[in-house]
Design an enzyme around this catalytic site. Structure first.
Site, PDB file in Angstrom:
ATOM      1  N   SER A 234       0.720  -1.185  -0.033  1.00 30.09           N
ATOM      2  CA  SER A 234      -0.115   0.030   0.100  1.00 30.09           C
ATOM      3  C   SER A 234       0.865   1.448  -0.037  1.00 30.09           C
ATOM      4  CB  SER A 234      -0.943   0.048   1.222  1.00 30.09           C
ATOM      5  OG  SER A 234      -1.646   1.268   1.470  1.00 30.09           O
TER       6      SER A 234
ATOM      7  N   TYR B  33      -1.402  -0.797  10.680  1.00 29.72           N
ATOM      8  CA  TYR B  33      -1.683  -1.124   9.314  1.00 29.72           C
ATOM      9  C   TYR B  33      -0.442  -0.779   8.461  1.00 29.72           C
ATOM     10  CZ  TYR B  33      -3.967  -1.272   4.410  1.00 29.72           C
ATOM     11  OH  TYR B  33      -4.131  -1.290   3.164  1.00 29.72           O
TER      12      TYR B  33
HETATM   13  N1  NAD Z   1      -8.861  -0.280  -0.930  1.00 27.16           N
HETATM   14  C1  NAD Z   1      -7.952   0.569  -0.903  1.00 27.16           C
HETATM   15  O1  NAD Z   1      -7.925   1.457  -0.548  1.00 27.16           O
HETATM   16  C2  NAD Z   1      -6.438  -0.101  -0.656  1.00 27.16           C
HETATM   17  C3  NAD Z   1      -5.307   0.499  -0.433  1.00 27.16           C
HETATM   18  C4  NAD Z   1      -4.135   0.078  -0.419  1.00 27.16           C
HETATM   19  C5  NAD Z   1      -4.120  -1.501  -0.307  1.00 27.16           C
HETATM   20  N2  NAD Z   1      -5.194  -2.195  -0.385  1.00 27.16           N
HETATM   21  C6  NAD Z   1      -5.074  -3.641   0.038  1.00 27.16           C
HETATM   22  O2  NAD Z   1      -5.290  -4.237  -1.067  1.00 27.16           O
HETATM   23  C7  NAD Z   1      -6.019  -5.412  -0.694  1.00 27.16           C
HETATM   24  C8  NAD Z   1      -7.665  -5.612  -0.984  1.00 27.16           C
HETATM   25  O3  NAD Z   1      -8.325  -4.426  -0.594  1.00 27.16           O
HETATM   26  P1  NAD Z   1      -9.801  -4.290  -1.163  1.00 27.16           P
HETATM   27  O4  NAD Z   1      -9.794  -3.165  -0.608  1.00 27.16           O
HETATM   28  O5  NAD Z   1     -10.193  -5.034  -2.214  1.00 27.16           O
HETATM   29  O6  NAD Z   1     -10.409  -5.101   0.306  1.00 27.16           O
HETATM   30  P2  NAD Z   1     -12.034  -5.714   0.516  1.00 27.16           P
HETATM   31  O7  NAD Z   1     -12.582  -5.471   1.947  1.00 27.16           O
HETATM   32  O8  NAD Z   1     -12.825  -5.215  -0.614  1.00 27.16           O
HETATM   33  O9  NAD Z   1     -11.858  -7.244   0.012  1.00 27.16           O
HETATM   34  C9  NAD Z   1     -10.936  -8.017   0.931  1.00 27.16           C
HETATM   35  C10 NAD Z   1     -11.265  -9.391   0.776  1.00 27.16           C
HETATM   36  O10 NAD Z   1     -10.615 -10.210   1.651  1.00 27.16           O
HETATM   37  C11 NAD Z   1     -11.232 -11.445   2.012  1.00 27.16           C
HETATM   38  N3  NAD Z   1     -10.659 -11.823   3.496  1.00 27.16           N
HETATM   39  C12 NAD Z   1     -10.494 -10.770   4.753  1.00 27.16           C
HETATM   40  N4  NAD Z   1     -10.080 -11.794   5.619  1.00 27.16           N
HETATM   41  C13 NAD Z   1      -9.766 -13.070   5.022  1.00 27.16           C
HETATM   42  C14 NAD Z   1      -9.160 -14.026   5.560  1.00 27.16           C
HETATM   43  N5  NAD Z   1      -8.735 -14.147   6.726  1.00 27.16           N
HETATM   44  N6  NAD Z   1      -8.944 -15.407   4.798  1.00 27.16           N
HETATM   45  C15 NAD Z   1      -9.537 -15.240   3.429  1.00 27.16           C
HETATM   46  N7  NAD Z   1      -9.962 -14.010   2.845  1.00 27.16           N
HETATM   47  C16 NAD Z   1     -10.231 -12.933   3.786  1.00 27.16           C
HETATM   48  C17 NAD Z   1     -12.746 -10.619   2.486  1.00 27.16           C
HETATM   49  O11 NAD Z   1     -13.549 -11.738   2.714  1.00 27.16           O
HETATM   50  C18 NAD Z   1     -12.978  -9.861   1.341  1.00 27.16           C
HETATM   51  O12 NAD Z   1     -13.440 -10.553   0.309  1.00 27.16           O
HETATM   52  C19 NAD Z   1      -5.702  -5.447   0.785  1.00 27.16           C
HETATM   53  O13 NAD Z   1      -4.523  -6.099   1.067  1.00 27.16           O
HETATM   54  C20 NAD Z   1      -5.757  -4.048   1.155  1.00 27.16           C
HETATM   55  O14 NAD Z   1      -5.014  -3.813   2.345  1.00 27.16           O
HETATM   56  C21 NAD Z   1      -6.289  -1.477  -0.383  1.00 27.16           C
END
Ligand code: NAD
Ligand code: NAG
Length: 306
Positions: free
Chosen positions: A179, A192
């Protein structure tokens, strides 16, 4: 006694190293201007965690469109099934597996099942993650441990599960979701940020360890993705002063950039791209208080949702 032979060979080794350093520097700069051609993923088995929602789902849909076989993994069985249904509607190949990626034994078992039922995983995408957002003193022990288990440890469990077959074939690609919070510290995201820095550390060390391996495992590639804010709902209260400079991207736009970066085997990217250079060549070179002054001007971050 002065070892003249040793001294001469040291000088030659140093010269040779300088040539390699210059060559790789120029090659690296050239690759920014002319990136390598995107690779074909039709024959790949692509294991993606967190495919039930957000970025993971969109990445799965795009790799399926390109002909890859997708192994969709999520703790949420129903939303994960939905992703597989969407892929199959478009005539893509996908399998859904429910798994809590924090459970090492479950991950190992799943890897075994996938290799039997689908085949050897050639691309591993560690995407599942959570983001508790509030001041550090308000984060509970349980929340912090769970977050580290998902954001950090799950990366290690899947790597331990799939690396052996990648090493055996000297072929594979490991992708991790860090991130912008893995490149700079941010208010309300103390644990985080730690977890996302950890992801970058793990990926860098893994690449180094495999390059140091005498078996010459250069067929295994690494990509680390550092998104800023993606509108999946993960980041509940983004605060952005200059919306055009620091764009909030949709999960679909993020997925397009991620798939492209993986196919071109780019080692590390930020989304949007420009932030990488801003961070690396401006922000990181400044003394901390000077960087703080820029931070205050950009006034960008995430507000506590409590
Ligand atoms: N959305 C943002 O702004 C952003 C920014 C930087 C980094 N990220 C990173 O990108 C990745 C995806 O983010 P997102 O926004 O798509 O998240 P999201 O919450 O939309 O989706 C995350 C998915 O992971 C699944 N999950 C959670 N815990 C789990 C577990 N223990 N085992 C298996 N599956 C599990 C959830 O059920 C969900 O379907 C993450 O690692 C997040 O930190 C996101
Ligand atoms: C699983 O995902 C669905 C659809 O996104 C959601 O409605 C449901 O609450 C989730 N279940 C759990 C246990 O999180």
């Amino acid at each position: 006694m002065f070892d003249i032979q040793g001294a001469i060979s040291l000088v030659f080794e140093l010269l040779w190293t300088l040539i390699k350093v210059n060559y790789e520097t120029i090659r690296g700069m050239w690759r920014v201007v002319v990136p390598p051609e995107p690779k074909d993923v039709k024959d790949d088995v692509i294991f993606i965690t967190g495919t039930g929602h957000g970025i993971g789902r969109e990445v799965a849909l795009r790799f399926a469109k390109l002909g890859g076989t997708i192994v969709c993994v999520d703790i949420n069985a129903s939303s994960n099934e939905e992703t597989v249904k969407l892929i199959k509607q478009e005539k893509g190949k996908a399998h859904s597996y429910q798994c809590d990626v924090t459970d090492r034994a479950a991950v190992m078992q799943l890897a075994e099942r996938v290799s039997r039922e689908v085949g050897d995983v050639s691309i591993l995408i560690n995407n599942a993650g959570i983001m508790p957002c509030k001041p550090v003193l308000k984060q509970t022990e349980q929340e912090i441990k769970l977050m580290n288990n998902i954001n950090i440890n799950a990366n290690l469990w899947t790597i331990q599960a799939f690396l052996p077959s990648m090493i055996a074939r000297n072929h594979g690609h490991i992708v991790a979701m860090s991130s912008m919070a893995g490149l700079m510290g941010l208010t309300n995201l103390v644990p985080y940020c730690g977890s996302k820095y950890a992801v970058r550390g793990i990926m860098e060390a893994l690449a180094v360890e495999l390059l140091d391996d005498p078996r010459q495992l250069n067929g295994i590639k690494f990509t680390t993705i550092c998104p800023y804010i993606v509108d999946t709902g993960l980041c509940k209260k983004p605060r952005i002063r200059f919306q055009n400079l620091m764009k909030v991207v949709t999960a679909g736009e993020a997925a397009d950039m991620i798939v492209d970066a993986v196919r071109r085997e780019i080692v590390e990217i930020t989304l949007p791209y420009e932030l990488h250079y801003l961070n690396r060549y401006i922000y990181r070179l400044l003394p901390f208080p000077a960087a703080r002054a820029w931070n205050a001007f950009f006034n960008t971050g995430v507000d506590s949702h409590e």
